[in-house]
Design a protein around this motif. Structure first.
Motif, PDB file in Angstrom:
ATOM      1  N   VAL A  42      34.782 -41.150   4.844  1.00 38.28           N
ATOM      2  CA  VAL A  42      36.153 -40.843   5.250  1.00 38.28           C
ATOM      3  C   VAL A  42      36.593 -39.459   4.782  1.00 38.28           C
ATOM      4  O   VAL A  42      37.099 -38.665   5.586  1.00 38.28           O
ATOM      5  N   GLU A  43      36.438 -39.158   3.516  1.00 40.36           N
ATOM      6  CA  GLU A  43      36.971 -37.888   2.999  1.00 40.36           C
ATOM      7  C   GLU A  43      36.299 -36.684   3.644  1.00 40.36           C
ATOM      8  O   GLU A  43      36.962 -35.681   3.933  1.00 40.36           O
ATOM      9  N   VAL A  97      37.912 -36.382   7.044  1.00 37.39           N
ATOM     10  CA  VAL A  97      39.289 -35.880   6.974  1.00 37.39           C
ATOM     11  C   VAL A  97      39.280 -34.358   6.872  1.00 37.39           C
ATOM     12  O   VAL A  97      39.984 -33.662   7.604  1.00 37.39           O
ATOM     13  N   GLU A 119      46.734 -34.090   7.373  1.00 33.28           N
ATOM     14  CA  GLU A 119      45.578 -34.731   6.749  1.00 33.28           C
ATOM     15  C   GLU A 119      45.861 -36.165   6.308  1.00 33.28           C
ATOM     16  O   GLU A 119      44.984 -37.026   6.403  1.00 33.28           O
ATOM     17  N   ASP A 120      47.060 -36.443   5.833  1.00 38.76           N
ATOM     18  CA  ASP A 120      47.387 -37.816   5.438  1.00 38.76           C
ATOM     19  C   ASP A 120      47.355 -38.754   6.639  1.00 38.76           C
ATOM     20  O   ASP A 120      46.865 -39.878   6.546  1.00 38.76           O
ATOM     21  N   ARG A 136      43.736 -39.348   7.650  1.00 37.02           N
ATOM     22  CA  ARG A 136      43.168 -40.359   6.752  1.00 37.02           C
ATOM     23  C   ARG A 136      43.642 -41.758   7.156  1.00 37.02           C
ATOM     24  O   ARG A 136      42.856 -42.713   7.161  1.00 37.02           O
ATOM     25  N   ARG A 137      44.921 -41.876   7.496  1.00 37.84           N
ATOM     26  CA  ARG A 137      45.460 -43.183   7.914  1.00 37.84           C
ATOM     27  C   ARG A 137      44.777 -43.670   9.192  1.00 37.84           C
ATOM     28  O   ARG A 137      44.454 -44.852   9.312  1.00 37.84           O
ATOM     29  N   LEU A 187      41.754 -42.904  10.148  1.00 42.02           N
ATOM     30  CA  LEU A 187      40.345 -43.204   9.864  1.00 42.02           C
ATOM     31  C   LEU A 187      40.150 -44.405   8.943  1.00 42.02           C
ATOM     32  O   LEU A 187      39.044 -44.947   8.878  1.00 42.02           O
ATOM     33  N   THR A 188      41.188 -44.821   8.253  1.00 40.73           N
ATOM     34  CA  THR A 188      41.055 -45.973   7.354  1.00 40.73           C
ATOM     35  C   THR A 188      41.866 -47.175   7.824  1.00 40.73           C
ATOM     36  O   THR A 188      41.713 -48.269   7.272  1.00 40.73           O
TER      37      THR A 188
END
Length: 157
Positions: A106-107, A110, A126-127, A130-131, A133-134
């Protein structure tokens, strides 16, 4: 049964039918324009190097999400001059399919996604990337829409 094809997002205002077909995408249908200068096409299938070939032929950033029965989305993106990255949407469901999550960190995705968006002239969040992708959703297409918004290609979140 859900979507088993893909959604191709390309920064271009030109007619993409020829380049898309030559890059190995089949049954491409216009699915609209999420933002000025961008097009989305729904495709049935793609060649393994289709995204890279399309970037090379158009000189434009490309993002493909291929769906596994609308349950999981496989993201592949590239831009001229590099910036290729991959990601996975709906990780919890992907685990049920025995898809190895460690192949889609994930990271790394991102950071690579944000760099891709910046290279494409976009303003990524980016937040929110991340949301996307997770997160989990009933349909992977919901997370794909969130990802496009996070990258700055589509409005809304």
């Amino acid at each position: 049964m859900g979507n088993a094809g893909g959604s191709l997002t390309v920064r271009s205002t030109a007619d993409l039918r020829g380049p898309v077909e030559r890059a190995g995408f089949t049954d491409a249908e216009d699915a609209g324009s999420p933002a000025d200068g961008w097009q989305v096409l729904e495709v049935a299938e793609s060649e393994e190097r289709g995204v890279a070939d399309l970037v090379r032929s158009t000189g434009a950033p490309v993002l493909l999400v291929t769906y596994l029965d609308s349950d999981v989305g496989f993201v592949e993106a590239a831009a001229p001059g590099g910036g290729a990255w991959e990601a996975l949407l709906n990780r919890a469901v992907a685990e049920d399919y025995d898809i190895p999550l460690d192949q889609f960190p994930v990271e790394h995705a991102v950071g690579a996604a944000a760099a891709w968006a910046l290279a494409a002239g976009l303003t990524p969040d980016e937040d929110l990337v991340r949301r996307a992708l997770t997160g989990s959703a009933v349909f992977a297409e919901e997370l794909a829409s969130l990802l496009l918004a996070a990258l700055g290609v589509r409005e809304g979140s």
